[in-house]
Design an enzyme around this catalytic site. Structure first.
Site, PDB file in Angstrom:
ATOM      1  N   LEU A   1      10.743 -20.859  -4.259  1.00 39.46           N
ATOM      2  CA  LEU A   1       9.750 -19.860  -3.176  1.00 39.46           C
ATOM      3  C   LEU A   1       8.632 -20.063  -4.305  1.00 39.46           C
ATOM      4  O   LEU A   1       8.056 -19.766  -5.523  1.00 39.46           O
ATOM      5  CB  LEU A   1      10.740 -18.436  -3.794  1.00 39.46           C
ATOM      6  CG  LEU A   1       9.567 -17.202  -3.309  1.00 39.46           C
ATOM      7  CD1 LEU A   1       9.203 -17.216  -1.438  1.00 39.46           C
ATOM      8  CD2 LEU A   1      10.239 -16.344  -3.752  1.00 39.46           C
TER       9      LEU A   1
ATOM     10  N   HIS B   1       2.762   2.878  -8.865  1.00 39.06           N
ATOM     11  CA  HIS B   1       2.117   2.227  -9.443  1.00 39.06           C
ATOM     12  C   HIS B   1       3.890   0.945  -9.728  1.00 39.06           C
ATOM     13  O   HIS B   1       4.124  -0.262  -9.718  1.00 39.06           O
ATOM     14  CB  HIS B   1       1.424   1.478  -9.873  1.00 39.06           C
ATOM     15  CG  HIS B   1      -0.103   1.918  -9.189  1.00 39.06           C
ATOM     16  ND1 HIS B   1      -0.446   1.728  -8.161  1.00 39.06           N
ATOM     17  CD2 HIS B   1      -0.924   2.479 -10.244  1.00 39.06           C
ATOM     18  CE1 HIS B   1      -1.581   1.802  -7.454  1.00 39.06           C
ATOM     19  NE2 HIS B   1      -2.493   2.819  -8.918  1.00 39.06           N
TER      20      HIS B   1
ATOM     21  N   ASP C   1       0.707  -1.253  -0.305  1.00 39.02           N
ATOM     22  CA  ASP C   1       0.000   0.218   0.156  1.00 39.02           C
ATOM     23  C   ASP C   1       0.659   1.152  -0.287  1.00 39.02           C
ATOM     24  O   ASP C   1       2.201   1.300   0.268  1.00 39.02           O
ATOM     25  CB  ASP C   1      -0.927  -0.192   1.121  1.00 39.02           C
ATOM     26  CG  ASP C   1      -1.881   1.258   1.434  1.00 39.02           C
ATOM     27  OD1 ASP C   1      -2.359   1.441  -0.311  1.00 39.02           O
ATOM     28  OD2 ASP C   1      -2.193   1.045   2.543  1.00 39.02           O
TER      29      ASP C   1
HETATM   30  C1  IPE Z   1      -5.292  -2.989   0.094  1.00 37.53           C
HETATM   31  O1  IPE Z   1      -5.144  -1.555  -0.618  1.00 37.53           O
HETATM   32  C2  IPE Z   1      -5.644  -3.929  -1.422  1.00 37.53           C
HETATM   33  C3  IPE Z   1      -4.331  -4.049  -2.205  1.00 37.53           C
HETATM   34  C4  IPE Z   1      -3.341  -3.432  -1.625  1.00 37.53           C
HETATM   35  C5  IPE Z   1      -4.255  -4.142  -3.574  1.00 37.53           C
HETATM   36  P1  IPE Z   1      -6.555  -0.018  -0.456  1.00 37.53           P
HETATM   37  O2  IPE Z   1      -5.644   0.608  -0.576  1.00 37.53           O
HETATM   38  O3  IPE Z   1      -7.312  -0.413  -1.474  1.00 37.53           O
HETATM   39  O4  IPE Z   1      -7.356  -0.656   0.588  1.00 37.53           O
HETATM   40  P2  IPE Z   1      -7.723   0.881   1.724  1.00 37.53           P
HETATM   41  O5  IPE Z   1      -9.053   1.291   0.444  1.00 37.53           O
HETATM   42  O6  IPE Z   1      -7.293   1.557   1.973  1.00 37.53           O
HETATM   43  O7  IPE Z   1      -9.029  -0.093   2.300  1.00 37.53           O
HETATM   44  C1  IPE Z   2      -1.360   0.407  -3.370  1.00 40.25           C
HETATM   45  O1  IPE Z   2      -1.526   1.358  -3.813  1.00 40.25           O
HETATM   46  C2  IPE Z   2      -1.932  -0.433  -5.145  1.00 40.25           C
HETATM   47  C3  IPE Z   2      -2.593  -1.074  -4.873  1.00 40.25           C
HETATM   48  C4  IPE Z   2      -3.974  -0.962  -4.077  1.00 40.25           C
HETATM   49  C5  IPE Z   2      -3.454  -1.665  -5.988  1.00 40.25           C
HETATM   50  P1  IPE Z   2      -2.419   2.207  -3.050  1.00 40.25           P
HETATM   51  O2  IPE Z   2      -2.703   2.558  -5.059  1.00 40.25           O
HETATM   52  O3  IPE Z   2      -3.552   2.181  -2.691  1.00 40.25           O
HETATM   53  O4  IPE Z   2      -1.810   3.621  -3.478  1.00 40.25           O
HETATM   54  P2  IPE Z   2      -2.207   4.633  -1.655  1.00 40.25           P
HETATM   55  O5  IPE Z   2      -2.969   3.816  -0.566  1.00 40.25           O
HETATM   56  O6  IPE Z   2      -3.341   5.280  -2.075  1.00 40.25           O
HETATM   57  O7  IPE Z   2      -1.286   5.658  -1.579  1.00 40.25           O
HETATM   58 MG    MG Z   3      -4.090   2.422  -0.677  1.00 39.89          MG
END
Ligand code: IPE
Ligand code: IPE
Ligand code: MG
Length: 233
Positions: free
Chosen positions: A124, A30, A13
């Site tokens: 792995l 990403h 995240d």
């Molecule tokens: C959780 O992250 C999903 C992934 C890392 C794939 P999100 O950014 O989508 O989750 P919330 O919305 O903060 O809970």
């Molecule tokens: C995690 O990063 C990647 C996915 C959930 C696909 P985010 O896109 O949720 O990044 P933030 O949380 O908005 O910073």
């Molecule tokens: Mg996120």
């Protein structure tokens, strides 16, 4: 480091916040996140971790703007396809968990191809959770078990935690010993609710694009200091 977790699961995240802090587009976050994925695979191999699960796209993530969903699908497919030869060389077996029915034909074929070409890897197991959510996984498992009962293959009183586990996407895999969520958020966001029952949790502040070998090793260090009691004394 004496205690190495057999299974580490990571909720990757913070890509968007990382990008924003750099004045960049969310998608750049990403893209940079893929570099962290490669670094963590290498670190896991080096340290002898057997299973590495990465939460890459949740069922809830479909609700993001279409342009970001498209970019994530493309990036996922392009990266795994590009990395397949190296994964084979490294002895990594890729397993994908989650739903498949909502992907395009092209994405589905690529996923199959990646799993087939890496099937021989024995160092792995890299588990990619893609269109995954724990509640969805539990619903699908419950349906399968209910069908067995309906068809007379199983008695209701024979259902136990082993039967449930065996019908999850993670069947045959050990439960995660350590769950890491980067970016400082302290929640599971529908990830491995069943499998997490005795996992150690670690919530570093690091945004995922900055989570590289050093951060991975720090997580191992934190884990090795934990005492797991499983309800015993
Ligand atoms: C959780 O992250 C999903 C992934 C890392 C794939 P999100 O950014 O989508 O989750 P919330 O919305 O903060 O809970
Ligand atoms: C995690 O990063 C990647 C996915 C959930 C696909 P985010 O896109 O949720 O990044 P933030 O949380 O908005 O910073
Ligand atoms: Mg996120």
């Amino acid at each position: 480091m004496e205690k190495i977790p057999a299974h580490i699961a990571i909720i990757m995240d913070g890509n968007g916040r990382w990008a924003k802090a750099q004045g960049k587009d969310r998608c750049d976050g990403h893209i940079e996140g893929v570099v962290s994925v490669k670094a963590c695979i290498k670190a896991a191999l080096k340290r002898g971790v057997r299973y590495l699960t990465l939460y890459a796209f949740s069922t809830e993530n479909w609700g993001r703007p279409q342009a970001e969903v498209d970019a994530l699908m493309q990036l996922f497919c392009a990266s795994v396809t590009k990395e397949t030869p190296e994964l084979v060389e490294q002895g990594v077996q890729v397993r994908i968990i989650g739903r498949r029915d909502r992907f395009s034909e092209e994405v589905r074929e690529r996923l199959l191809h990646i799993e087939e070409s890496t099937a021989g890897g024995n160092k792995l197991t890299l588990v990619l959770a893609f269109d995954y959510s724990s509640k969805d996984e539990l619903v699908r498992a419950t349906r399968k078990v209910a069908e067995m009962v309906q068809n007379g293959k199983l008695k209701a009183e024979e259902i136990d935690d082993k039967i449930i586990s065996a019908h999850l996407d993670t069947a045959d895999m050990p439960d995660p010993d350590l769950i890491i969520r980067t970016s400082g958020e302290c929640r599971l966001s529908n990830f491995m609710l069943w499998q997490a029952s005795y996992a150690e949790m670690y919530f570093p502040q690091t945004m995922w694009p900055d989570f590289r070998e050093e951060a991975f090793d720090k997580a191992l260090e934190v884990y090795s200091e934990r005492e797991r009691r499983y309800g015993l004394l």
